[in-house]
Design a protein around this motif. Sequence first.
Motif, PDB file in Angstrom:
ATOM      1  N   ALA A   1       7.293   0.090   4.477  1.00 45.44           N
ATOM      2  CA  ALA A   1       7.525  -0.146   2.855  1.00 45.44           C
ATOM      3  C   ALA A   1       6.165  -0.472   2.371  1.00 45.44           C
ATOM      4  O   ALA A   1       5.774  -0.685   1.354  1.00 45.44           O
ATOM      5  CB  ALA A   1       8.189  -1.299   2.484  1.00 45.44           C
ATOM      6  N   GLY A   2       4.928  -0.581   3.284  1.00 47.17           N
ATOM      7  CA  GLY A   2       3.557  -0.733   2.839  1.00 47.17           C
ATOM      8  C   GLY A   2       3.313  -2.235   2.817  1.00 47.17           C
ATOM      9  O   GLY A   2       2.034  -2.470   2.349  1.00 47.17           O
ATOM     10  N   VAL A   3       4.099  -2.963   3.344  1.00 46.24           N
ATOM     11  CA  VAL A   3       3.624  -4.551   3.310  1.00 46.24           C
ATOM     12  C   VAL A   3       2.685  -4.804   4.388  1.00 46.24           C
ATOM     13  O   VAL A   3       1.708  -5.375   3.967  1.00 46.24           O
ATOM     14  CB  VAL A   3       4.838  -5.210   3.720  1.00 46.24           C
ATOM     15  N   CYS A   4       2.704  -4.279   5.611  1.00 43.17           N
ATOM     16  CA  CYS A   4       1.627  -4.672   6.497  1.00 43.17           C
ATOM     17  C   CYS A   4       0.280  -4.092   6.208  1.00 43.17           C
ATOM     18  O   CYS A   4      -0.829  -4.776   6.169  1.00 43.17           O
ATOM     19  CB  CYS A   4       1.929  -4.341   7.715  1.00 43.17           C
ATOM     20  N   ALA A   5       0.352  -2.779   5.541  1.00 37.82           N
ATOM     21  CA  ALA A   5      -1.117  -2.231   5.300  1.00 37.82           C
ATOM     22  C   ALA A   5      -1.420  -3.091   3.968  1.00 37.82           C
ATOM     23  O   ALA A   5      -2.708  -3.169   3.816  1.00 37.82           O
ATOM     24  CB  ALA A   5      -0.634  -0.604   4.879  1.00 37.82           C
TER      25      ALA A   5
ATOM     26  N   ALA B   1       0.932  -1.178  -0.056  1.00 42.23           N
ATOM     27  CA  ALA B   1      -0.169  -0.005  -0.074  1.00 42.23           C
ATOM     28  C   ALA B   1       0.859   1.264   0.005  1.00 42.23           C
ATOM     29  O   ALA B   1       2.108   1.324   0.463  1.00 42.23           O
ATOM     30  CB  ALA B   1      -0.977  -0.071   1.140  1.00 42.23           C
ATOM     31  N   ARG B   2       0.226   2.201  -0.712  1.00 40.10           N
ATOM     32  CA  ARG B   2       0.934   3.752  -0.621  1.00 40.10           C
ATOM     33  C   ARG B   2       0.379   4.494   0.582  1.00 40.10           C
ATOM     34  O   ARG B   2       0.902   5.143   1.142  1.00 40.10           O
ATOM     35  CB  ARG B   2       0.679   4.136  -1.894  1.00 40.10           C
ATOM     36  N   GLN B   3      -0.889   4.164   0.838  1.00 38.96           N
ATOM     37  CA  GLN B   3      -1.624   4.814   1.876  1.00 38.96           C
ATOM     38  C   GLN B   3      -1.502   4.188   3.130  1.00 38.96           C
ATOM     39  O   GLN B   3      -1.578   2.793   3.142  1.00 38.96           O
ATOM     40  CB  GLN B   3      -3.065   5.196   1.559  1.00 38.96           C
ATOM     41  N   GLY B   4      -1.028   4.884   4.327  1.00 39.68           N
ATOM     42  CA  GLY B   4      -1.045   4.054   5.538  1.00 39.68           C
ATOM     43  C   GLY B   4       0.050   3.220   6.011  1.00 39.68           C
ATOM     44  O   GLY B   4       0.002   2.267   6.745  1.00 39.68           O
ATOM     45  N   ARG B   5       1.007   3.560   5.037  1.00 33.28           N
ATOM     46  CA  ARG B   5       2.210   2.544   5.305  1.00 33.28           C
ATOM     47  C   ARG B   5       2.905   3.143   6.572  1.00 33.28           C
ATOM     48  O   ARG B   5       2.993   4.558   6.671  1.00 33.28           O
ATOM     49  CB  ARG B   5       2.993   2.527   3.897  1.00 33.28           C
TER      50      ARG B   5
ATOM     51  N   LEU C   1      -3.065  -4.960  13.596  1.00 33.97           N
ATOM     52  CA  LEU C   1      -2.999  -6.738  13.754  1.00 33.97           C
ATOM     53  C   LEU C   1      -1.832  -7.227  13.042  1.00 33.97           C
ATOM     54  O   LEU C   1      -1.130  -7.944  13.333  1.00 33.97           O
ATOM     55  CB  LEU C   1      -4.229  -7.340  13.428  1.00 33.97           C
ATOM     56  N   VAL C   2      -1.797  -6.921  11.622  1.00 38.87           N
ATOM     57  CA  VAL C   2      -1.067  -7.623  10.700  1.00 38.87           C
ATOM     58  C   VAL C   2       0.327  -6.958  11.527  1.00 38.87           C
ATOM     59  O   VAL C   2       1.622  -7.938  11.609  1.00 38.87           O
ATOM     60  CB  VAL C   2      -0.867  -7.091   9.324  1.00 38.87           C
ATOM     61  N   ARG C   3       0.618  -5.854  11.806  1.00 40.31           N
ATOM     62  CA  ARG C   3       2.111  -5.295  12.438  1.00 40.31           C
ATOM     63  C   ARG C   3       2.128  -5.925  13.723  1.00 40.31           C
ATOM     64  O   ARG C   3       3.595  -6.321  13.972  1.00 40.31           O
ATOM     65  CB  ARG C   3       1.981  -3.870  12.543  1.00 40.31           C
ATOM     66  N   ILE C   4       1.332  -6.281  14.345  1.00 41.71           N
ATOM     67  CA  ILE C   4       1.381  -7.111  15.629  1.00 41.71           C
ATOM     68  C   ILE C   4       1.878  -8.393  15.534  1.00 41.71           C
ATOM     69  O   ILE C   4       2.943  -9.042  16.002  1.00 41.71           O
ATOM     70  CB  ILE C   4       0.518  -7.114  16.547  1.00 41.71           C
ATOM     71  N   ALA C   5       1.300  -9.020  14.560  1.00 42.07           N
ATOM     72  CA  ALA C   5       1.627 -10.490  13.914  1.00 42.07           C
ATOM     73  C   ALA C   5       3.155 -10.644  13.323  1.00 42.07           C
ATOM     74  O   ALA C   5       3.943 -11.476  14.195  1.00 42.07           O
ATOM     75  CB  ALA C   5       0.739 -10.877  12.977  1.00 42.07           C
ATOM     76  N   PHE C   6       3.745  -9.669  12.818  1.00 38.88           N
ATOM     77  CA  PHE C   6       5.075  -9.453  12.300  1.00 38.88           C
ATOM     78  C   PHE C   6       6.010  -9.285  13.407  1.00 38.88           C
ATOM     79  O   PHE C   6       6.987 -10.074  13.526  1.00 38.88           O
ATOM     80  CB  PHE C   6       5.331  -8.471  11.274  1.00 38.88           C
TER      81      PHE C   6
END
Length: 73
Positions: free
Chosen positions: A13-17, A6-10, A29-34
């Motif tokens: 690098a925008g991977v989690c978004a 994603a470009r928005q909300g990154r 939640l994705v960031r917490i998982a990583f």
Amino acid sequence: PPLQRARQGRMLAGVCAGIADYLDADPTLVRIAFTVFTFLGGAGIPAYLACLLLIPEEGSEQSIAASLLNGSR
């Protein structure tokens, strides 16, 4: 939607978004998982880097890895 960084909300690098958009989940939640995977065995960092290389950025046709491979041919 297709899986894209994603470009928005990154934050980095925008991977989690991008994964959160694809799964229709909260990016936090994705960031917490990583983060959890990083502290429990260290798998979070290599997984994040692999996603960075393999998932194309929003608006792009190719991932970083595909661009590198096509450039070397």
